[in-house]
Design a protein around this motif. Structure first.
Motif, mmCIF file in Angstrom:
data_model
loop_
_atom_site.group_PDB
_atom_site.id
_atom_site.type_symbol
_atom_site.label_atom_id
_atom_site.label_comp_id
_atom_site.label_asym_id
_atom_site.label_seq_id
_atom_site.Cartn_x
_atom_site.Cartn_y
_atom_site.Cartn_z
ATOM 1 N N ILE A 105 41.601 -69.569 93.748
ATOM 2 C CA ILE A 105 41.733 -68.597 93.455
ATOM 3 C C ILE A 105 40.406 -67.881 92.392
ATOM 4 N N THR A 106 39.894 -69.050 92.144
ATOM 5 C CA THR A 106 37.978 -68.195 91.900
ATOM 6 C C THR A 106 37.305 -67.820 92.857
ATOM 7 N N PHE A 107 37.739 -69.160 95.034
ATOM 8 C CA PHE A 107 37.001 -68.601 94.884
ATOM 9 C C PHE A 107 37.394 -67.987 96.486
ATOM 10 N N ARG A 108 38.840 -67.318 96.497
ATOM 11 C CA ARG A 108 38.706 -66.264 96.840
ATOM 12 C C ARG A 108 38.730 -65.079 96.187
ATOM 13 N N PHE A 109 38.843 -64.774 94.977
ATOM 14 C CA PHE A 109 39.146 -63.359 93.886
ATOM 15 C C PHE A 109 37.807 -63.884 93.149
ATOM 16 N N GLU A 110 38.446 -64.455 91.613
ATOM 17 C CA GLU A 110 37.086 -64.104 90.789
ATOM 18 C C GLU A 110 37.330 -65.439 89.429
ATOM 19 N N GLY A 166 54.476 -73.870 91.608
ATOM 20 C CA GLY A 166 54.334 -73.646 93.714
ATOM 21 C C GLY A 166 54.875 -71.917 94.000
ATOM 22 N N TYR A 167 56.321 -71.220 93.133
ATOM 23 C CA TYR A 167 55.926 -70.241 93.664
ATOM 24 C C TYR A 167 55.168 -69.183 93.118
ATOM 25 N N SER A 168 54.971 -69.197 91.831
ATOM 26 C CA SER A 168 54.935 -68.303 90.570
ATOM 27 C C SER A 168 52.825 -67.936 90.993
ATOM 28 N N ILE A 169 52.516 -69.284 91.831
ATOM 29 C CA ILE A 169 50.570 -68.688 91.558
ATOM 30 C C ILE A 169 50.929 -67.818 93.207
ATOM 31 N N ASN A 170 52.485 -68.547 94.073
ATOM 32 C CA ASN A 170 52.504 -67.685 95.620
ATOM 33 C C ASN A 170 52.174 -66.396 94.920
ATOM 34 N N ASN A 171 53.564 -65.706 93.974
ATOM 35 C CA ASN A 171 53.261 -64.393 94.216
ATOM 36 C C ASN A 171 52.033 -63.676 93.075
ATOM 37 N N THR A 172 51.365 -64.319 92.609
ATOM 38 C CA THR A 172 50.090 -63.980 91.633
ATOM 39 C C THR A 172 49.581 -63.353 92.645
ATOM 40 N N VAL A 226 50.108 -60.663 94.663
ATOM 41 C CA VAL A 226 49.903 -59.420 94.081
ATOM 42 C C VAL A 226 48.536 -58.990 93.879
ATOM 43 N N PHE A 227 47.536 -60.161 93.000
ATOM 44 C CA PHE A 227 45.942 -59.518 93.395
ATOM 45 C C PHE A 227 45.686 -59.579 94.562
ATOM 46 N N ASP A 228 45.988 -60.168 95.422
ATOM 47 C CA ASP A 228 45.551 -59.055 96.930
ATOM 48 C C ASP A 228 45.462 -57.624 97.747
ATOM 49 N N ARG A 229 47.064 -57.211 96.410
ATOM 50 C CA ARG A 229 47.070 -55.914 97.015
ATOM 51 C C ARG A 229 46.448 -55.080 95.917
ATOM 52 N N VAL A 230 46.251 -55.543 94.761
ATOM 53 C CA VAL A 230 45.080 -55.270 93.503
ATOM 54 C C VAL A 230 43.708 -54.895 94.748
ATOM 55 N N ARG A 231 43.437 -55.986 95.333
ATOM 56 C CA ARG A 231 42.184 -55.838 95.909
ATOM 57 C C ARG A 231 42.353 -55.065 96.636
#
Length: 218
Positions: A120-125, A167-173, A176-181
């Motif tokens: 997540i740090t690599f893909r987002f922050e 696994g499912y929780s981080i996938n949904n997160t 959502v993060f991608d949609r926010v971006r």
């Protein structure tokens, strides 16, 4: 959950003995528990039906010696007129193996969380990665509390449950993060809070569909 007395450890973690018996018919678990208590003077840790055959029961205890196991089997055999071949298995797990399994489970969960934080740090922050891990802790805490409150025994399946939830929780997160971006790119006068709410609403149907599909499969 802690108020309820903490965890109930299955023999996978606490060590003990399990006896698998094919009764040839459906037998109430309460009857077996009564026979166990009358014969040995204490209750079993758990009595479970086989998923593939309800006529097979697995009797588990964390403090069963070889002599007690034989005494229990003789009582069950006499009660239900069974043959020796119907005692399908007698397995013993030492406390040492249970301790090693516990350590392995903790390491597996820790490695999974660290790798997720890196991704997540690599893909987002980094801060989004930390917030995602906090959300994971929340989700896992609910299941852990449910196990404590309902007095469900912790076994190998519990580790699979935790890893699946992570696994499912981080996938949904991440969705959502991608949609926010994406929404931030087109935002004008919207606040970050409004963008976050909008993003959650846009991904809600997808999250529900994923969860329902999984539930149907299970």
């Amino acid at each position: 959950g802690i108020v309820c007395g903490g965890f109930v450890l299955d023999i996978d973690f606490a060590g003990g003995t399990e006896v698998v018996v094919d009764f040839g018919k459906t037998v109430p678990k309460a009857e077996i528990e009564t026979i166990f208590s009358d014969t040995l003077g204490f209750k079993p840790s758990a009595i479970q039906e086989s998923l593939s055959d309800p006529e097979q029961l697995t009797i588990k205890s964390t403090n069963l010696t070889t002599e007690q196991s034989e005494k229990l089997w003789n009582a069950i055999k006499e009660k239900y007129s069974l043959e020796d071949s119907q005692r399908l298995a007698v397995d013993t797990v030492s406390p040492t193996i249970g301790k090693e399994l516990t350590q392995t489970a903790v390491v597996a969960c820790a490695i999974a969380v660290i790798l997720m934080l890196i991704y997540i740090t690599f893909r987002f922050e980094f801060l989004l990665g930390v917030s995602a891990i906090i959300a994971l802790i929340h989700d896992v805490a609910i299941i852990v509390s449910a196990y404590m409150i309902l007095r469900m025994p912790l076994n190998v399946a519990f580790i699979a449950v935790i890893l699946t939830i992570i696994g499912y929780s981080i996938n949904n997160t991440i969705v959502v993060f991608d949609r926010v971006r994406e929404n931030i790119k087109f935002a004008r006068r919207e606040t970050y809070k409004e963008i976050a709410n909008k993003s959650v609403a846009q991904t809600l149907a997808r999250s529900i569909n994923t969860s329902v599909t999984t539930l149907v499969t299970v």
